[in-house]
Design a protein around this motif. Sequence first.
Motif, mmCIF file in Angstrom:
data_model
loop_
_atom_site.group_PDB
_atom_site.id
_atom_site.type_symbol
_atom_site.label_atom_id
_atom_site.label_comp_id
_atom_site.label_asym_id
_atom_site.label_seq_id
_atom_site.Cartn_x
_atom_site.Cartn_y
_atom_site.Cartn_z
ATOM 1 N N GLN A 1 -21.435 59.011 61.538
ATOM 2 C CA GLN A 1 -21.426 58.939 62.991
ATOM 3 C C GLN A 1 -20.004 59.128 63.512
ATOM 4 N N LEU A 2 -19.893 59.845 64.608
ATOM 5 C CA LEU A 2 -18.598 60.221 65.166
ATOM 6 C C LEU A 2 -18.314 59.481 66.468
ATOM 7 N N ASP A 3 -17.062 59.139 66.678
ATOM 8 C CA ASP A 3 -16.585 58.617 67.965
ATOM 9 C C ASP A 3 -17.381 57.414 68.447
ATOM 10 N N GLY A 4 -17.897 56.625 67.520
ATOM 11 C CA GLY A 4 -18.659 55.441 67.895
ATOM 12 C C GLY A 4 -20.003 55.747 68.524
ATOM 13 N N ALA A 5 -20.483 56.988 68.398
ATOM 14 C CA ALA A 5 -21.796 57.361 68.943
ATOM 15 C C ALA A 5 -22.860 57.002 67.911
ATOM 16 N N VAL A 6 -23.269 55.749 67.897
ATOM 17 C CA VAL A 6 -24.215 55.261 66.896
ATOM 18 C C VAL A 6 -25.572 55.930 67.100
ATOM 19 N N LEU A 7 -26.157 56.394 66.008
ATOM 20 C CA LEU A 7 -27.400 57.165 66.001
ATOM 21 C C LEU A 7 -27.247 58.476 66.786
#
Length: 309
Positions: free
Chosen positions: A68-74
């Motif tokens: 997951q990137l930049d805290g974009a969960v799911l």
Amino acid sequence: MSKRQSNQKRVATNCSRATGMGYIRCLDSAARGLISQHQPVPDAVTPEQRRFEARIAHTLADALRDRQLDGAVLGLQGVLLQGEQLTLRLHPVMARRVVADLLPTFDAGYGGLRGVPGLRPRRRGGDLFLVDVSSAAQVCLHGLDPSRGPTLTGAERGLTPVWRDAPDRLSRVERDELVYWESDGGIGRSTDARDLLFSRILRRPLLINRAGASHGWVNTYTHHEYDIVFEWCCGMSAEALAEVLRASGIESTVGAIDFRPALGREPHAERIDMADASIVLRCLNAPWCREEDSEGNARILQSNLRRYQ
């Protein structure tokens, strides 16, 4: 300002902070009685919609893991709730991979189905929808570049794209998978409570995204059909995030659903329980994410970015 207006503004603020929807839109929902202090984020209306959303959340948790990137969960940066329509705002870099992970594909090496059974992509008026061919359940997607489209699983060795081979019906393997998902395990587990809990997680992306606020790194996975695990390196404690989720009404009961657990267990401050289903929260306090190890954080970010190229 009346007490009622003050309460509506508070509810609208909580809704906006959980979903990413604009404050004015949330305030309108509060004024119309669609959200409340008890439940600032509206639930999916039908059991089929809750099940579909639950499968999306559960599938992405297992597929994305630590990518997951930049805290974009799911893969989510927010949601839009308009009537009964749920729209997922996808991270632009992750979007194509997210769709590919959701498309049902039979994996011979794995020995089973990957993705969400019954899910099919549909284009409608320039938007991409993911629909359930066994019901009226659906979600709309924003953030996917329409000129590129999703990364669609092709006919690779050992992979059978079920979504393409059976575009308008459930395949046999999908029916079997749905029967398994809806089974109570012979011990009376509440599948409805599980579907509601996982659907609610999908509808509160900005709350669960706080896990990745420090360095953007979150790992997700599942042990079985009744849990989703979120773990992150540092920052907000698991207990604090659990309290934030509880304050959003994630544990609120619904009259038609049986919330009695079939298995006994002690409550835990770092776990959200609903009947026998759980959202497990873990802050690792990892040594590799300390201030002095900024190079380690950069390596993790670059490694994850390469996975999407």
